[in-house]
Design an enzyme around this catalytic site. Structure first.
Site, PDB file in Angstrom:
ATOM      1  N   LEU A 146      42.503  -4.749 -75.704  1.00 44.29           N
ATOM      2  CA  LEU A 146      41.307  -4.100 -76.260  1.00 44.29           C
ATOM      3  C   LEU A 146      41.609  -2.771 -76.946  1.00 44.29           C
ATOM      4  CD1 LEU A 146      38.867  -4.732 -73.252  1.00 44.29           C
ATOM      5  CD2 LEU A 146      39.559  -6.308 -75.071  1.00 44.29           C
ATOM      6  N   CYS A 147      42.757  -2.688 -77.601  1.00 46.71           N
ATOM      7  CA  CYS A 147      43.165  -1.450 -78.287  1.00 46.71           C
ATOM      8  C   CYS A 147      43.245  -0.270 -77.322  1.00 46.71           C
ATOM      9  CB  CYS A 147      42.214  -1.124 -79.436  1.00 46.71           C
ATOM     10  SG  CYS A 147      42.140  -2.390 -80.717  1.00 46.71           S
TER      11      CYS A 147
END
Length: 236
Positions: free
Chosen positions: A194-195
């Site tokens: 998720l970055c």
């Protein structure tokens, strides 16, 4: 970061901003995950910079908002040159346009601006407080129906502290496989780091499954997610 895009938790940015200013630091708020989901008054926080994106609030991609405190913006030199941001140009010098035009060089993203304005108007009409309450109800319904023996939820137990986001892992099934199986049932989730790989790794995993709710989701859709997750138990 105001609201975590992994856990949905709300960070105490007002207190953090005061602490940063006390030590002479510039304070920047990433509000991309909060502005579309809850009331936000920049005057209460008083950050130096605040940013959020259009595509997370029903607007177009490729456009966002950058807020700069007035006392700072007057000291900032333009970082991009082009048409529309200068008053006069000579061989020796140039005179920039007034703020904010000096920071908007070239042909503007007209359709993006119009689309974002329409999204803001629409969300204000619905009411951000109403959106926040709706998301809390969806999160509560999701958490109450999860099999805790099979699923590990990351973050706080209280539904009101998730702000529309729930990340979890299914015992014995990789998050990418979970996402693919849910996709076959017509349910869209995100899987991976998720970055935010350092945060995800701190949870003791290298990937998670994330459910992200918004104003258009329903309790019936949560029930469908529960049903799909129960079928995943055969893979665990």
């Amino acid at each position: 970061v105001h609201v975590s895009n992994v856990l949905g938790t709300v960070n105490p940015i007002k207190e953090l901003c005061k602490l940063a200013h006390k030590h002479g630091s510039i304070f920047v708020v990433d509000a991309a995950q909060s502005v579309p989901h809850m009331p936000f008054d920049v005057r209460e926080v008083e950050p130096d910079f605040m940013v959020f994106s259009g595509h997370k609030m029903l607007g177009p991609t490729g456009i966002g908002v950058l807020y700069i405190r007035k006392s700072l913006i007057e000291k900032i030199e333009p970082w991009e040159l082009g048409g529309g941001m200068v008053k006069t140009v000579t061989l020796e010098n140039q005179v920039y346009e007034d703020i904010p035009f000096r920071f908007e060089a070239g042909t503007p993203n007209v359709e993006g601006v119009v689309g974002l304005a329409a999204a803001v108007e629409y969300l204000n009409k619905i009411g951000l407080k109403n959106i926040a309450e709706h998301e809390t109800n969806l999160v509560r319904h999701l958490l109450e129906g999860l099999d805790k023996k099979l699923i590990t939820v990351h973050g706080p137990e209280e539904s009101s502290k998730h702000k529309g986001i729930v990340s979890f892992n299914v015992k014995g099934v990789h998050p990418h496989d979970v996402a693919q199986i849910l996709d076959s049932d017509g349910i869209m989730v995100r899987s991976g780091a998720l970055c935010a790989e350092p945060l995800v790794n701190s949870l003791g995993v290298n990937a998670v499954v994330r459910v992200s709710f918004y104003l258009y989701n329903t309790l019936e859709e949560v029930d469908k997610l529960h049903e799909s997750l129960r079928r995943l138990s055969m893979f665990a």
